[in-house]
Design a protein around this motif. Structure first.
Motif, PDB file in Angstrom:
ATOM      1  N   GLY A 143       0.806  -1.216   0.000  1.00 29.27           N
ATOM      2  CA  GLY A 143       0.000   0.000   0.000  1.00 29.27           C
ATOM      3  C   GLY A 143       0.838   1.263   0.000  1.00 29.27           C
ATOM      4  O   GLY A 143       2.050   1.224   0.229  1.00 29.27           O
ATOM      5  N   ILE A 144       0.167   2.363  -0.274  1.00 29.16           N
ATOM      6  CA  ILE A 144       0.789   3.690  -0.244  1.00 29.16           C
ATOM      7  C   ILE A 144      -0.210   4.635   0.407  1.00 29.16           C
ATOM      8  O   ILE A 144      -1.384   4.679   0.026  1.00 29.16           O
ATOM      9  CB  ILE A 144       1.131   4.199  -1.660  1.00 29.16           C
ATOM     10  CG1 ILE A 144       1.901   3.146  -2.454  1.00 29.16           C
ATOM     11  CG2 ILE A 144       1.924   5.496  -1.576  1.00 29.16           C
ATOM     12  CD1 ILE A 144       2.070   3.503  -3.920  1.00 29.16           C
ATOM     13  N   LYS A 145       0.279   5.384   1.392  1.00 29.94           N
ATOM     14  CA  LYS A 145      -0.582   6.379   2.033  1.00 29.94           C
ATOM     15  C   LYS A 145       0.268   7.569   2.443  1.00 29.94           C
ATOM     16  O   LYS A 145       1.357   7.390   2.995  1.00 29.94           O
ATOM     17  CB  LYS A 145      -1.304   5.794   3.252  1.00 29.94           C
ATOM     18  CG  LYS A 145      -2.380   6.738   3.800  1.00 29.94           C
ATOM     19  CD  LYS A 145      -3.150   6.129   4.962  1.00 29.94           C
ATOM     20  CE  LYS A 145      -4.300   7.073   5.372  1.00 29.94           C
ATOM     21  NZ  LYS A 145      -4.966   6.615   6.611  1.00 29.94           N
ATOM     22  N   GLY A 146      -0.228   8.773   2.192  1.00 32.83           N
ATOM     23  CA  GLY A 146       0.596   9.945   2.426  1.00 32.83           C
ATOM     24  C   GLY A 146       1.777   9.875   1.484  1.00 32.83           C
ATOM     25  O   GLY A 146       1.621   9.706   0.272  1.00 32.83           O
ATOM     26  N   GLN A 147       2.972   9.971   2.045  1.00 32.37           N
ATOM     27  CA  GLN A 147       4.192   9.775   1.260  1.00 32.37           C
ATOM     28  C   GLN A 147       4.921   8.504   1.711  1.00 32.37           C
ATOM     29  O   GLN A 147       6.134   8.370   1.516  1.00 32.37           O
ATOM     30  CB  GLN A 147       5.103  10.995   1.399  1.00 32.37           C
ATOM     31  CG  GLN A 147       4.675  12.190   0.558  1.00 32.37           C
ATOM     32  CD  GLN A 147       4.937  11.990  -0.924  1.00 32.37           C
ATOM     33  OE1 GLN A 147       5.947  11.424  -1.327  1.00 32.37           O
ATOM     34  NE2 GLN A 147       3.997  12.434  -1.764  1.00 32.37           N
ATOM     35  N   TYR A 148       4.178   7.573   2.285  1.00 29.72           N
ATOM     36  CA  TYR A 148       4.751   6.340   2.807  1.00 29.72           C
ATOM     37  C   TYR A 148       4.465   5.148   1.905  1.00 29.72           C
ATOM     38  O   TYR A 148       3.325   4.938   1.470  1.00 29.72           O
ATOM     39  CB  TYR A 148       4.175   6.012   4.186  1.00 29.72           C
ATOM     40  CG  TYR A 148       4.710   6.853   5.321  1.00 29.72           C
ATOM     41  CD1 TYR A 148       5.762   6.398   6.119  1.00 29.72           C
ATOM     42  CD2 TYR A 148       4.153   8.087   5.621  1.00 29.72           C
ATOM     43  CE1 TYR A 148       6.240   7.146   7.177  1.00 29.72           C
ATOM     44  CE2 TYR A 148       4.624   8.854   6.681  1.00 29.72           C
ATOM     45  CZ  TYR A 148       5.671   8.375   7.453  1.00 29.72           C
ATOM     46  OH  TYR A 148       6.132   9.120   8.498  1.00 29.72           O
ATOM     47  N   LEU A 149       5.497   4.341   1.672  1.00 31.25           N
ATOM     48  CA  LEU A 149       5.322   3.011   1.115  1.00 31.25           C
ATOM     49  C   LEU A 149       5.100   2.056   2.279  1.00 31.25           C
ATOM     50  O   LEU A 149       5.817   2.099   3.284  1.00 31.25           O
ATOM     51  CB  LEU A 149       6.562   2.579   0.319  1.00 31.25           C
ATOM     52  CG  LEU A 149       7.027   3.486  -0.814  1.00 31.25           C
ATOM     53  CD1 LEU A 149       8.232   2.862  -1.516  1.00 31.25           C
ATOM     54  CD2 LEU A 149       5.902   3.763  -1.806  1.00 31.25           C
ATOM     55  N   ILE A 150       4.104   1.179   2.157  1.00 32.13           N
ATOM     56  CA  ILE A 150       3.760   0.236   3.216  1.00 32.13           C
ATOM     57  C   ILE A 150       4.065  -1.176   2.724  1.00 32.13           C
ATOM     58  O   ILE A 150       3.598  -1.580   1.659  1.00 32.13           O
ATOM     59  CB  ILE A 150       2.272   0.352   3.603  1.00 32.13           C
ATOM     60  CG1 ILE A 150       1.940   1.776   4.055  1.00 32.13           C
ATOM     61  CG2 ILE A 150       1.918  -0.654   4.693  1.00 32.13           C
ATOM     62  CD1 ILE A 150       0.445   2.040   4.230  1.00 32.13           C
ATOM     63  N   PHE A 151       4.837  -1.924   3.528  1.00 32.60           N
ATOM     64  CA  PHE A 151       5.230  -3.273   3.142  1.00 32.60           C
ATOM     65  C   PHE A 151       4.532  -4.320   4.007  1.00 32.60           C
ATOM     66  O   PHE A 151       4.041  -4.026   5.096  1.00 32.60           O
ATOM     67  CB  PHE A 151       6.752  -3.430   3.223  1.00 32.60           C
ATOM     68  CG  PHE A 151       7.479  -2.591   2.212  1.00 32.60           C
ATOM     69  CD1 PHE A 151       7.726  -3.078   0.937  1.00 32.60           C
ATOM     70  CD2 PHE A 151       7.905  -1.301   2.520  1.00 32.60           C
ATOM     71  CE1 PHE A 151       8.382  -2.309  -0.010  1.00 32.60           C
ATOM     72  CE2 PHE A 151       8.565  -0.513   1.581  1.00 32.60           C
ATOM     73  CZ  PHE A 151       8.800  -1.030   0.311  1.00 32.60           C
ATOM     74  N   GLU A 152       4.497  -5.540   3.506  1.00 32.25           N
ATOM     75  CA  GLU A 152       3.731  -6.616   4.132  1.00 32.25           C
ATOM     76  C   GLU A 152       4.180  -6.912   5.557  1.00 32.25           C
ATOM     77  O   GLU A 152       3.374  -7.311   6.404  1.00 32.25           O
ATOM     78  CB  GLU A 152       3.837  -7.881   3.275  1.00 32.25           C
ATOM     79  CG  GLU A 152       2.893  -8.999   3.681  1.00 32.25           C
ATOM     80  CD  GLU A 152       2.937 -10.161   2.702  1.00 32.25           C
ATOM     81  OE1 GLU A 152       1.869 -10.713   2.392  1.00 32.25           O
ATOM     82  OE2 GLU A 152       4.046 -10.518   2.245  1.00 32.25           O
ATOM     83  N   ASP A 153       5.480  -6.706   5.853  1.00 31.51           N
ATOM     84  CA  ASP A 153       5.992  -7.019   7.193  1.00 31.51           C
ATOM     85  C   ASP A 153       5.861  -5.851   8.161  1.00 31.51           C
ATOM     86  O   ASP A 153       6.506  -5.843   9.211  1.00 31.51           O
ATOM     87  CB  ASP A 153       7.447  -7.479   7.105  1.00 31.51           C
ATOM     88  CG  ASP A 153       8.400  -6.359   6.671  1.00 31.51           C
ATOM     89  OD1 ASP A 153       7.897  -5.286   6.258  1.00 31.51           O
ATOM     90  OD2 ASP A 153       9.623  -6.546   6.745  1.00 31.51           O
ATOM     91  N   ASP A 154       5.045  -4.846   7.820  1.00 32.47           N
ATOM     92  CA  ASP A 154       4.801  -3.652   8.635  1.00 32.47           C
ATOM     93  C   ASP A 154       5.915  -2.608   8.536  1.00 32.47           C
ATOM     94  O   ASP A 154       5.857  -1.576   9.202  1.00 32.47           O
ATOM     95  CB  ASP A 154       4.549  -3.982  10.112  1.00 32.47           C
ATOM     96  CG  ASP A 154       3.129  -4.448  10.369  1.00 32.47           C
ATOM     97  OD1 ASP A 154       2.364  -4.627   9.394  1.00 32.47           O
ATOM     98  OD2 ASP A 154       2.774  -4.654  11.549  1.00 32.47           O
ATOM     99  N   THR A 155       6.927  -2.846   7.714  1.00 33.82           N
ATOM    100  CA  THR A 155       7.924  -1.813   7.443  1.00 33.82           C
ATOM    101  C   THR A 155       7.281  -0.712   6.606  1.00 33.82           C
ATOM    102  O   THR A 155       6.498  -0.988   5.695  1.00 33.82           O
ATOM    103  CB  THR A 155       9.123  -2.395   6.677  1.00 33.82           C
ATOM    104  OG1 THR A 155       9.781  -3.359   7.505  1.00 33.82           O
ATOM    105  CG2 THR A 155      10.122  -1.305   6.300  1.00 33.82           C
ATOM    106  N   VAL A 156       7.595   0.530   6.934  1.00 35.66           N
ATOM    107  CA  VAL A 156       7.103   1.664   6.152  1.00 35.66           C
ATOM    108  C   VAL A 156       8.290   2.546   5.788  1.00 35.66           C
ATOM    109  O   VAL A 156       9.267   2.657   6.532  1.00 35.66           O
ATOM    110  CB  VAL A 156       6.039   2.478   6.926  1.00 35.66           C
ATOM    111  CG1 VAL A 156       4.816   1.603   7.225  1.00 35.66           C
ATOM    112  CG2 VAL A 156       6.596   3.049   8.228  1.00 35.66           C
TER     113      VAL A 156
END
Length: 264
Positions: free
Chosen positions: A235-248
């Motif tokens: 996912g992407i929200k704001g200016q963050y990339l979101i990864f499956e392991d909860d890393t952003v």
């Protein structure tokens, strides 16, 4: 397939959901198309967004010497109430300051982790809200310069937050608010100089972000320390990339890093 370039904040397109684009000098990535794919991000070097040199980034994508010299990083950028171009008074570069400060600005309410007040140039609506990960926002005042917007924000900060909790925003730990009602409650606290610019009749703008899975315990990636990271983008929200392991990974917070992005 690998792409290389210096990170700058993702460009966005207001649609349902928001479309995100990472723009390098010779490459252009539609980041939405990478969702559910495994990618590797590798730190290669620094590249100051002003001088272009391989020097450690200090703040806002600039090396330390540029940060304390160029008008794009002056205090009024973060604190608009310090703007002085309307008085024909120079801070670092009056020509640049007039260009940016003496144009229509909006004071707004946005709900990303909570209701907050903020300032942006009118031309940056709704981009500013998208960058903050707000799922709803509304303009409350439109003024002719940055100074008036700044003093309005300062006045309203006594009654509503001016900060976003990035963890709550990323976890989608939010609730819907009636921003029209908030606007009406805050009207009385607008400074006299800006009261005539109050927007009495408008409605909320709603944003939908391309997120397949929100993190339950977001962990921020320090790419300079880790050097490389591989993960499935969800996912992407704001200016963050979101990864499956909860890393952003905060793209805007890492402006000035020259990276390689490989699609595995």
């Amino acid at each position: 397939m690998t792409f290389e370039g210096v990170l700058t904040k993702m460009e966005s397109e207001f649609s349902h959901p928001i479309q995100y684009y990472l723009v390098f000098e010779t490459d252009f990535l539609n980041m939405n198309q990478l969702i559910d794919k495994t990618i590797t991000i590798q730190f290669i070097k620094y590249q100051c967004l002003n001088c272009g040199l391989d020097k450690s980034i200090y703040r806002q994508g600039f090396c330390k010497s540029c940060f304390f010299d160029i008008p794009q990083a002056a205090d009024w950028v973060i604190r608009p109430e310090l703007s002085t171009a309307h008085l024909n008074k120079e801070d670092r570069n009056l020509e640049y300051e007039k260009k940016v400060q003496l144009q229509p600005h909006v004071v707004y309410l946005a709900n990303s982790s909570n209701v907050k007040v903020g300032v942006t140039r009118k031309s940056q609506v709704p981009t500013r809200w998208i960058d903050q990960g707000a799922h709803e926002a509304i303009e409350i005042v439109e003024v002719p310069n940055r100074y008036l917007a700044g003093i309005t924000e300062v006045a309203l900060k006594d009654y509503v937050s001016d900060k976003t909790n990035w963890r709550s925003m990323l976890k989608n730990d939010i609730k819907d608010e009636d921003l029209v009602a908030w606007r009406e409650r805050l009207k009385q606290f607008i400074p006299d100089e800006a009261k005539d610019y109050f927007i009495a009749s408008n409605s909320e703008t709603n944003m939908e972000f391309p997120v397949h899975k929100y993190p339950t315990n977001p962990k921020s990636l320090n790419l300079e320390k880790e050097q490389a990271f591989t993960g499935k983008l969800v996912g992407i929200k704001g200016q963050y990339l979101i990864f499956e392991d909860d890393t952003v990974f905060n793209i805007r917070g890492n402006e000035g890093l020259y990276v390689g992005i490989a699609i595995n």
